[in-house]
Write an enzyme that holds these catalytic residues in place. Sequence first.
Site, mmCIF file in Angstrom:
data_model
loop_
_atom_site.group_PDB
_atom_site.id
_atom_site.type_symbol
_atom_site.label_atom_id
_atom_site.label_comp_id
_atom_site.label_asym_id
_atom_site.label_seq_id
_atom_site.Cartn_x
_atom_site.Cartn_y
_atom_site.Cartn_z
ATOM 1 N N GLN A 207 0.824 -1.210 0.000
ATOM 2 C CA GLN A 207 0.000 0.000 0.000
ATOM 3 C C GLN A 207 0.862 1.265 0.000
ATOM 4 O O GLN A 207 0.466 2.298 -0.539
ATOM 5 C CB GLN A 207 -0.929 0.027 1.231
ATOM 6 N N ASP A 248 -6.159 1.415 12.682
ATOM 7 C CA ASP A 248 -7.364 0.645 12.366
ATOM 8 C C ASP A 248 -8.251 0.459 13.581
ATOM 9 O O ASP A 248 -9.462 0.309 13.462
ATOM 10 C CB ASP A 248 -6.992 -0.714 11.777
HETATM 11 O O1 MRU Z 1 -5.161 -3.380 4.899
HETATM 12 P P1 MRU Z 1 -5.422 -1.919 4.716
HETATM 13 O O2 MRU Z 1 -4.811 -1.356 3.483
HETATM 14 O O3 MRU Z 1 -6.897 -1.586 4.840
HETATM 15 O O4 MRU Z 1 -4.707 -1.244 5.961
HETATM 16 C C1 MRU Z 1 -4.843 0.144 6.127
HETATM 17 C C2 MRU Z 1 -4.052 0.687 7.257
HETATM 18 O O5 MRU Z 1 -3.427 -0.024 7.995
HETATM 19 C C3 MRU Z 1 -4.171 2.164 7.468
HETATM 20 O O6 MRU Z 1 -2.996 2.664 8.032
HETATM 21 C C4 MRU Z 1 -5.334 2.430 8.435
HETATM 22 O O7 MRU Z 1 -6.505 1.825 7.974
HETATM 23 C C5 MRU Z 1 -5.567 3.876 8.622
HETATM 24 S S1 MRU Z 1 -6.343 4.650 7.261
HETATM 25 C C6 MRU Z 1 -6.537 6.265 7.699
#
Ligand code: MRU
Length: 362
Positions: A207, A248
């Site tokens: 990501q 999260d």
């Molecule tokens: O697996 P993902 O891409 O959904 O993980 C996202 C994250 O860990 C982000 O840092 C988190 O959701 C914060 S978004 C403002």
Amino acid sequence: MRKEANPTMNEYLSDHVHLTDDGTAVVILDQTQLPCRTEYLTLRTAQEMFDAIRLLQVRGAPAIGICAAYDLYVLAQQVSSDTPEAFLTQLRQQADYLASSRPTAVNLSWALNRMLDIAAAQTSIADMLSALHRECIAIHEEDIAMCRAISEYGLTLIKDGDGILTHCNAGPLATSRYGTALGPLFLGKERGMHFHVFSDETRPLLQGARLTSYELSRAGIDVTLICDNMASLVMKNGWIQACFVGCDRVAANGDTANKIGTSGVAILARHYGIPFYVLGPTSTIDLSCATGADIPIEQRDPEEIKQKFYAEPMALPEVKCYNPAFDVTDQSLISGIVTEYGICRAPYTESLRTVFAQKTAG
Ligand code: MRU
């Protein structure tokens, strides 16, 4: 959501989840195709909505909450029931199904519960549908405002010319408009400030490489992509003045679940004496989890480690894999938690409770 006439990069990205004009489907920018292709998906069925979240076509804690709220409104229009009670029963079943798509980010169940509560407060099906429509738009608009406030508070923690390290993606694609961890950088840029951002690529699903470096680079912010195992070196070199990450789920004591690898960044930052900040809205704080041990950690398909993104397999098929999607950073490693109400400092059990008291007071 309204569309801007001449969208900036953030405005364009903040529209990455929205209802169709007739409100009968949800449109998302397919994040699994970035940065190579800009492709939108139209979601009409519960299965398509579940898969979009599960497969990370839409991802990031606030964004999946916003998307699920829109999803539930669309599904509500497909419910055929004669009584408000039967309508609510079916709506709850759909909400439970969507909530089961990913377990860690609390924004998902938070948004769905908000939608169920507003529906339950109405007396007719017609009123439920109108209230659900208003609520999903409110959830999205509130997120834009929360991200903006977080960006303002976060900007007070850094100065012009600083080097910032971030992990995963907590920008507009993960939220709306400014983002959380990246919000201060976008806001600072608007005000003529310059930052040097180091973006961890963020294995296994990259990501940081695919989304964070894309968002920052397109916005004209200086960004350097690094492999996750390079973070120690760039810190040692003196290039990092602060770490900014999203979250999260934040437990009542401040323990924070974020993308796998975040806790390692926090441990490195402590070693090098660099402040480590978590930025996130109160919709990501879950006071019902006393500590990080209560946060459910998603386990994902091992094939993501062995196959994804490479033309040929990277490991023998029989090799065992461990693929947790998130880890928990101990609250003792966190210099501050930046919310839309201000910056919480340790002891977090008190400061987070104060923030919620502020929120409840309106
Ligand atoms: O697996 P993902 O891409 O959904 O993980 C996202 C994250 O860990 C982000 O840092 C988190 O959701 C914060 S978004 C403002």
